[in-house]
Design a protein around this motif. Structure first.
Motif, short mmCIF file in Angstrom:
data_model
loop_
_atom_site.label_atom_id
_atom_site.label_comp_id
_atom_site.label_asym_id
_atom_site.label_seq_id
_atom_site.Cartn_x
_atom_site.Cartn_y
_atom_site.Cartn_z
N MET A 195 0.85 -1.19 0.00
CA MET A 195 0.00 0.00 0.00
C MET A 195 0.88 1.23 0.00
O MET A 195 1.94 1.26 0.65
CB MET A 195 -0.91 0.01 1.22
CG MET A 195 -1.91 1.16 1.25
SD MET A 195 -3.12 0.96 2.60
CE MET A 195 -4.28 2.27 2.20
N ASN A 196 0.48 2.23 -0.73
CA ASN A 196 1.20 3.50 -0.72
C ASN A 196 1.16 4.09 0.69
O ASN A 196 0.10 4.15 1.32
CB ASN A 196 0.55 4.46 -1.72
CG ASN A 196 1.23 5.81 -1.76
OD1 ASN A 196 0.94 6.67 -0.93
ND2 ASN A 196 2.12 5.98 -2.71
N GLU A 197 2.31 4.53 1.19
CA GLU A 197 2.39 5.04 2.57
C GLU A 197 1.55 6.29 2.76
O GLU A 197 0.99 6.51 3.84
CB GLU A 197 3.84 5.31 2.96
CG GLU A 197 4.61 4.07 3.39
CD GLU A 197 4.20 3.54 4.76
OE1 GLU A 197 3.29 4.13 5.40
OE2 GLU A 197 4.78 2.53 5.20
N GLY A 198 1.45 7.13 1.74
CA GLY A 198 0.60 8.30 1.86
C GLY A 198 -0.85 7.93 2.00
O GLY A 198 -1.60 8.53 2.80
N SER A 199 -1.28 6.92 1.25
CA SER A 199 -2.65 6.44 1.36
C SER A 199 -2.90 5.85 2.73
O SER A 199 -3.97 6.05 3.33
CB SER A 199 -2.93 5.39 0.28
OG SER A 199 -2.74 5.92 -1.01
#
Length: 331
Positions: free
Chosen positions: A240-244
């Motif tokens: 998963m994208n860390e920003g998401s």
């Protein structure tokens, strides 16, 4: 460049379409390999359903299957950039050479060894957690498939001399090509979407580096043999994208992570049985399944390790390869 920008724009438009107005959060989940109804497609649907159920519908998940958002590289671009939130994918190594540890040849030799290495707390799992963190991605765990092999048309090879007459397609992931070449084959890097045509027209003689499911499901009409060389234990990764991730509440983070863990545990339980199922299906379809003896596997493993592992040390680093040597299956 124009074409790439056009594809990216089209993908972004697809990602924005269809978000329910009432959803508190909308997540986008994709794979680079597997249509709807395939094992990986089913895993996407399962992950999405668990998230929606666990959050009471406050988080909705849009699912995108193979090729719906672009090529393998383009979809990974979207994930790293944060235009896509989550994936089950088989990442190319262009972003970070250390991702090549996923494809270390003859690192594990049995299902039990593979499960111990890749599961949470396993030594390969811990390496990958750090590598993906450096890419701005959260690594939840593997989505295991099984041991790979060489699928070919008209003839197969058991020696480097026989392999020299065959050109085999490999994906653009280090050290896939190098591993197949170490067994004596010629190789050609071809995008997944073009493999069937490449085999059918004789551009290549077969497909390398995949488990039997993919060669049976997609190419059985143009392939005659599957040689279970067991070079790599193939697994997708759940990331998963860390920003998401940071944009979710703690409660929603817990649901997403637990859902990923459930899908991963189910995959571990199902992978070996599913692999055997497709071995049987391939045989029924007329594909000849070749299973080398343990002694033949040992011979292949020694040759490939001797040629490829030094290359890997240059790419993934001595620290990682020292861990591989300390923990890899003994020959």
């Amino acid at each position: 460049m124009f074409l790439k920008n056009l594809l990216a724009a089209g993908a972004a438009a697809a990602l924005l379409a269809g978000a329910p107005a009432w959803a508190e959060t909308q997540l986008k989940l994709a794979t680079d390999s597997g249509a709807k109804g395939s094992p990986s497609g089913d895993a996407l649907d399962r992950w999405a359903a668990l998230i929606e159920e666990g959050t009471g519908g406050e988080v909705q998940v849009d699912v995108f299957y193979q090729n719906e958002l672009g090529s393998q590289a383009e979809v990974l671009d979207l994930l790293v950039a944060g235009d896509l939130d989550m994936m089950i994918n088989w990442p190319i190594t262009a972003y970070d050479n250390r991702l090549g540890v996923l494809f270390t040849p003859y690192m594990v030799r049995s299902w039990d060894e593979a499960f111990d290495a890749y599961k949470p707390g396993g030594w390969v799992n811990e390496i990958l957690t750090g590598v993906f963190a450096d890419l701005g991605l959260r690594f939840f765990g593997p989505w295991p498939e099984g041991f790979n092999g060489i699928a070919s048309r008209d003839k197969y090879a058991m020696t480097p001399e026989e392999a020299a007459d065959l050109k085999i397609r490999v994906p653009a992931m280090f050290p896939m090509a190098e591993s197949v070449q170490a067994l004596g084959y010629q190789t050609e890097t071809i995008d997944w979407s073009e493999v069937f045509t490449a085999i059918q027209t004789g551009v290549v003689d077969g497909d390398g580096a995949n488990i039997i499911y993919w060669d049976y499901e997609y190419f059985r009409d143009v392939l005659d043999y599957y040689n279970q060389t067991k070079m790599q234990f193939i697994t997708g990764v759940m990331t998963m994208n860390e920003g998401s991730w940071a944009g979710l509440s703690e409660e929603h983070q817990a649901v997403v992570a637990e859902a990923a863990n459930t899908v991963m545990e189910e995959a571990f339980a199902q992978a070996q049985e599913r692999d055997q199922f497709y071995i049987n299906k391939a045989k029924e379809a007329g594909m000849e399944y070749i299973e080398p003896t343990p002694e033949q596997i040992d011979e292949m493993a020694r040759k490939v390790r001797a040629e490829v592992w030094p290359m890997m040390e240059e790419r993934v680093g001595k620290e990682i390869m020292d861990l591989v040597r300390a923990n890899a299956a003994k020959l």
